[in-house]
Scaffold this active site. Sequence first.
Site, short mmCIF file in Angstrom:
data_model
loop_
_atom_site.label_atom_id
_atom_site.label_comp_id
_atom_site.label_asym_id
_atom_site.label_seq_id
_atom_site.Cartn_x
_atom_site.Cartn_y
_atom_site.Cartn_z
CD GLU A 94 12.58 -12.82 -11.76
OE1 GLU A 94 13.47 -12.08 -12.18
OE2 GLU A 94 12.78 -13.70 -10.90
CB CYS A 107 7.06 -22.10 -12.27
SG CYS A 107 7.42 -21.58 -10.59
CB CYS A 114 7.39 -13.58 -0.41
SG CYS A 114 6.51 -14.97 0.35
CB CYS A 118 11.57 -19.24 3.48
SG CYS A 118 9.83 -19.65 3.68
CB CYS A 121 13.10 -18.35 -0.33
SG CYS A 121 12.15 -17.88 -1.79
N1 SAH Z 1 5.38 -19.75 -1.03
C1 SAH Z 1 5.12 -20.98 -1.69
C2 SAH Z 1 5.52 -21.03 -3.16
C3 SAH Z 1 6.85 -20.41 -3.57
S1 SAH Z 1 8.34 -21.27 -3.23
C4 SAH Z 1 5.78 -22.11 -0.92
O1 SAH Z 1 6.45 -21.84 0.04
O2 SAH Z 1 5.54 -23.27 -1.25
C5 SAH Z 1 8.40 -22.67 -4.27
C6 SAH Z 1 9.28 -23.78 -3.72
O3 SAH Z 1 10.68 -23.48 -3.81
C7 SAH Z 1 9.02 -24.06 -2.25
O4 SAH Z 1 8.94 -25.44 -2.04
C8 SAH Z 1 10.25 -23.47 -1.59
O5 SAH Z 1 10.47 -24.02 -0.33
C9 SAH Z 1 11.32 -23.80 -2.59
N2 SAH Z 1 12.54 -23.02 -2.45
C10 SAH Z 1 12.66 -21.76 -1.99
N3 SAH Z 1 13.95 -21.36 -2.04
C11 SAH Z 1 14.65 -22.39 -2.55
C12 SAH Z 1 16.03 -22.58 -2.88
N4 SAH Z 1 16.92 -21.62 -2.70
N5 SAH Z 1 16.39 -23.77 -3.41
C13 SAH Z 1 15.48 -24.73 -3.65
N6 SAH Z 1 14.18 -24.60 -3.37
C14 SAH Z 1 13.76 -23.45 -2.83
#
Ligand code: SAH
Length: 346
Positions: A94, A107, A114, A118, A121
């Site tokens: 996406e 974006c 991935c 985390c 996420c």
């Molecule tokens: N892997 C990379 C890029 C993808 S995530 C990274 O970790 O930076 C992009 C951003 O969204 C990151 O800052 C991540 O921590 C944040 N993110 C992930 N899940 C989220 C959620 N449920 N709500 C808000 N931000 C989130």
Amino acid sequence: MTDKKKDIRALTKDQLRAFFVDQGDKAFRGNQVYEWLWKKAVYSFEDMTNIAKETRQLLEDNFVINHIRVDTMQRSSDGTIKNAVRLHDGLVVESVLIPTATRTTACVSSQVGCSLDCKFCATARLKRMRNLNPDEIYDQVVAIHNESRLYHNRPLSNIVFMGMGEPLMNYNNVIKAIDKITSKEGLAMSPKRITLSTSGIPKMIKKMADDGVKFNLAVSLHSAIDEVRTSIMPFNENFPLHDLKEALEYWYSKTKSRISYEYVVWKGINDTRKDIDALVQFCKYVPSKVNIIEYNPIDDGQFQQASSTALNLYIEELEKHRIVVNVRRSRGKDIDAACGQLANKT
Ligand code: SAH
């Protein structure tokens, strides 16, 4: 999809020129085709209108264009657009267009799924299927660029690698895509308008610094206390904050480019005074700013956005220490296009 022919966009410009020379044509033909493939980013040889019919047939017989296809496009009430992008092998990623008053940001995703885990996420719940090729990353940007002109009447202004995947786990391809995005033969965008967001892989941050990259760096920090960070971002166990700090100091010494920390404040996880003090301390290591991101719920409530009192305390303390802090409102929530919500529900 089952085609055995070679993906023409895996060829460099020189290889393409050599192909035409081998065929008894002019090397210059390679330049023309290259421009169609990248700058104009056409989906088929047929669209290369200044190329002779026989030449187009020759290309057709020898190559394929493994272009992405935008399968579905969803538009949010706030103008955000989410593309579900089908790759040549059928997998889907996406990408999102985020319009604001002054910018249009793409974006984009760097991996299918991935490899990190985390806890907050949605993408982490899909296992990593594969890395995207440079052209699959580039194509996402072109698709959004076109949608931006079509629906918002303006070109794309910024790109963030904050879609699905960890860009530093697919470093070479991400760099190749950025080279294309910034080159005159691609979109000629300034690297200053590109931000790579990483969960923080120290070794790769140092490599980027050594490679002299010119784009911006964002780090998804979320906590400056090891135990807390490991509990929500388990890979932190192997790449603890001390190593991250060292890598960021190295990055700054080489690039002189300020770092952005992405930070979500969750109730009962990182909303105490101790968490704030740790962040303030961490921000002092290298010139940086903090982007506080609104939490986008992805589950049954294991994680909850902290109270506005806690948020305000964060902002107050950071400002007191002269650390720049922005609060980012989420966009595109109604179509699951906000940070951390990309998970191919379709
Ligand atoms: N892997 C990379 C890029 C993808 S995530 C990274 O970790 O930076 C992009 C951003 O969204 C990151 O800052 C991540 O921590 C944040 N993110 C992930 N899940 C989220 C959620 N449920 N709500 C808000 N931000 C989130």
